[in-house]
Design a protein around this motif. Structure first.
Motif, PDB file in Angstrom:
ATOM      1  N   UNK A   1      -9.063  10.925   8.965  1.00 13.24           N
ATOM      2  CA  UNK A   1      -9.921  10.297   7.998  1.00 13.24           C
ATOM      3  C   UNK A   1      -9.046   9.763   6.648  1.00 13.24           C
ATOM      4  N   UNK A   2      -7.900  10.539   6.544  1.00 14.83           N
ATOM      5  CA  UNK A   2      -6.903  10.269   5.661  1.00 14.83           C
ATOM      6  C   UNK A   2      -6.094   8.979   6.056  1.00 14.83           C
ATOM      7  N   UNK A   3      -5.814   8.906   7.147  1.00 17.53           N
ATOM      8  CA  UNK A   3      -5.059   7.877   7.880  1.00 17.53           C
ATOM      9  C   UNK A   3      -5.992   6.624   7.780  1.00 17.53           C
ATOM     10  N   UNK A   4      -7.200   6.714   7.957  1.00 14.07           N
ATOM     11  CA  UNK A   4      -8.267   5.594   7.902  1.00 14.07           C
ATOM     12  C   UNK A   4      -8.338   5.027   6.470  1.00 14.07           C
ATOM     13  N   UNK A   5      -8.142   6.000   5.455  1.00 17.15           N
ATOM     14  CA  UNK A   5      -8.291   5.718   3.957  1.00 17.15           C
ATOM     15  C   UNK A   5      -6.988   5.114   3.517  1.00 17.15           C
ATOM     16  N   UNK A   6      -5.956   5.348   4.163  1.00 16.59           N
ATOM     17  CA  UNK A   6      -4.502   4.581   3.896  1.00 16.59           C
ATOM     18  C   UNK A   6      -4.683   3.170   4.508  1.00 16.59           C
ATOM     19  N   UNK A   7      -5.184   3.071   5.557  1.00 15.24           N
ATOM     20  CA  UNK A   7      -5.092   1.651   5.956  1.00 15.24           C
ATOM     21  C   UNK A   7      -6.122   0.858   5.081  1.00 15.24           C
ATOM     22  N   UNK A   8      -7.406   1.327   4.734  1.00 15.22           N
ATOM     23  CA  UNK A   8      -8.177   0.666   3.819  1.00 15.22           C
ATOM     24  C   UNK A   8      -7.705   0.218   2.448  1.00 15.22           C
ATOM     25  N   UNK A   9      -6.814   1.214   1.923  1.00 19.44           N
ATOM     26  CA  UNK A   9      -5.930   1.065   0.620  1.00 19.44           C
ATOM     27  C   UNK A   9      -5.014  -0.031   1.057  1.00 19.44           C
ATOM     28  N   UNK A  10      -4.163  -0.076   1.846  1.00 13.23           N
ATOM     29  CA  UNK A  10      -3.302  -1.300   2.034  1.00 13.23           C
ATOM     30  C   UNK A  10      -4.084  -2.526   2.414  1.00 13.23           C
ATOM     31  N   UNK A  11      -5.310  -2.384   3.017  1.00 13.61           N
ATOM     32  CA  UNK A  11      -5.994  -3.697   3.388  1.00 13.61           C
ATOM     33  C   UNK A  11      -6.682  -4.309   1.961  1.00 13.61           C
ATOM     34  N   UNK A  12      -7.059  -3.540   1.078  1.00 16.34           N
ATOM     35  CA  UNK A  12      -7.481  -3.911  -0.127  1.00 16.34           C
ATOM     36  C   UNK A  12      -6.315  -4.440  -1.065  1.00 16.34           C
ATOM     37  N   UNK A  13      -5.190  -3.799  -0.996  1.00 14.57           N
ATOM     38  CA  UNK A  13      -4.039  -4.111  -1.755  1.00 14.57           C
ATOM     39  C   UNK A  13      -3.770  -5.635  -1.289  1.00 14.57           C
ATOM     40  N   UNK A  14      -3.361  -5.775   0.023  1.00 13.81           N
ATOM     41  CA  UNK A  14      -3.007  -7.080   0.664  1.00 13.81           C
ATOM     42  C   UNK A  14      -4.245  -8.188   0.233  1.00 13.81           C
ATOM     43  N   UNK A  15      -5.436  -7.716   0.280  1.00 10.55           N
ATOM     44  CA  UNK A  15      -6.384  -8.791  -0.186  1.00 10.55           C
ATOM     45  C   UNK A  15      -6.381  -9.057  -1.691  1.00 10.55           C
ATOM     46  N   UNK A  16      -5.906  -8.184  -2.549  1.00 14.13           N
ATOM     47  CA  UNK A  16      -5.850  -8.608  -3.851  1.00 14.13           C
ATOM     48  C   UNK A  16      -4.514  -9.563  -3.983  1.00 14.13           C
ATOM     49  N   UNK A  17      -3.763  -9.306  -3.198  1.00 16.63           N
ATOM     50  CA  UNK A  17      -2.573 -10.264  -3.327  1.00 16.63           C
ATOM     51  C   UNK A  17      -2.787 -11.652  -2.578  1.00 16.63           C
ATOM     52  N   UNK A  18      -3.695 -11.597  -1.647  1.00 19.69           N
ATOM     53  CA  UNK A  18      -4.411 -13.063  -0.890  1.00 19.69           C
ATOM     54  C   UNK A  18      -5.179 -13.790  -2.054  1.00 19.69           C
ATOM     55  N   UNK A  19      -5.909 -12.825  -2.689  1.00 19.21           N
ATOM     56  CA  UNK A  19      -6.830 -13.695  -3.682  1.00 19.21           C
ATOM     57  C   UNK A  19      -6.122 -14.216  -4.753  1.00 19.21           C
ATOM     58  N   UNK A  20      -5.005 -13.880  -5.072  1.00 19.59           N
ATOM     59  CA  UNK A  20      -4.046 -14.119  -6.177  1.00 19.59           C
ATOM     60  C   UNK A  20      -3.634 -15.899  -5.755  1.00 19.59           C
ATOM     61  N   UNK A  21      -3.015 -15.582  -4.683  1.00 21.67           N
ATOM     62  CA  UNK A  21      -2.271 -16.736  -3.957  1.00 21.67           C
ATOM     63  C   UNK A  21      -3.377 -17.723  -3.622  1.00 21.67           C
ATOM     64  N   UNK A  22      -4.491 -17.448  -3.141  1.00 23.78           N
ATOM     65  CA  UNK A  22      -5.635 -18.377  -2.544  1.00 23.78           C
ATOM     66  C   UNK A  22      -6.066 -19.030  -3.796  1.00 23.78           C
ATOM     67  N   UNK A  23      -6.460 -18.312  -4.696  1.00 24.80           N
ATOM     68  CA  UNK A  23      -6.872 -18.929  -5.936  1.00 24.80           C
ATOM     69  C   UNK A  23      -6.058 -19.720  -6.827  1.00 24.80           C
ATOM     70  N   UNK A  24      -4.621 -19.454  -6.692  1.00 23.55           N
ATOM     71  CA  UNK A  24      -3.825 -20.378  -7.312  1.00 23.55           C
ATOM     72  C   UNK A  24      -3.651 -21.735  -6.669  1.00 23.55           C
TER      73      UNK A  24
END
Length: 155
Positions: A120-143
């Motif tokens: 479950x903790x491993x799953x949480x880490x994958x989700x946190x990384x995924x959210x972090x990557x999506x925040x970066x994607x949103x920045x460059x996508x919106x730019x």
């Protein structure tokens, strides 16, 4: 005079005893707890989380499609393709871990609890990384969208 009420000499007003108030509060709390079903709540939360995961995956697929259609003339083409691909892979791995977690482990068995917590903790880490990557994607996508809007205004 009743045992449940105290009378004061000052204004002859009846006030409930503290024990009566505590009993009423305890009964109200137990009525509320009877109405809450932990399994039902957990199930609804899991379904909602699954829907949000599907929405994020759909959003990533749509973003990837757009970036691939625009092609290398997109200012952040390589970066966005890599980040969106990483995000999709992380989401798929997270989904596989969740399926393994639900199908292999029974948390009612003491022997399974430690491994289930780790997974479950491993799953949480994958989700946190995924959210972090999506925040970066949103920045460059919106730019890129902002840059295109400015070009259209200047034309």
């Amino acid at each position: 005079m009743s045992d449940d009420v105290e009378e004061t000499s000052e204004d002859n007003v009846e006030h409930p005893k503290i024990s009566e108030i505590a009993a009423r509060d305890q009964n109200a709390t137990s009525d509320i707890m009877k109405g809450l079903d932990a399994n039902r709540y957990a199930t609804k939360k899991t379904v909602a989380q699954g829907m949000l995961d599907i929405a994020l995956l759909t959003s990533n697929a749509s973003q990837l499609k757009y970036v691939l259609q625009v092609g290398p003339k997109h200012e952040f083409y390589t970066l966005l393709v890599v980040l969106i691909s990483i995000s999709i892979v992380l989401q798929l791995v997270s989904a596989i871990v969740a399926v393994l977690l639900s199908s292999i482990f029974n948390i009612n068995h003491q022997a399974h609890q430690r491994n289930a917590i780790i997974l479950n903790n491993v799953n949480l880490v994958f989700k946190i990384f995924s959210i972090t990557v999506n925040v970066v994607i949103s920045i460059f996508y919106s730019m890129q969208i902002d840059i295109e809007a400015q070009r259209q205004l200047l034309s």
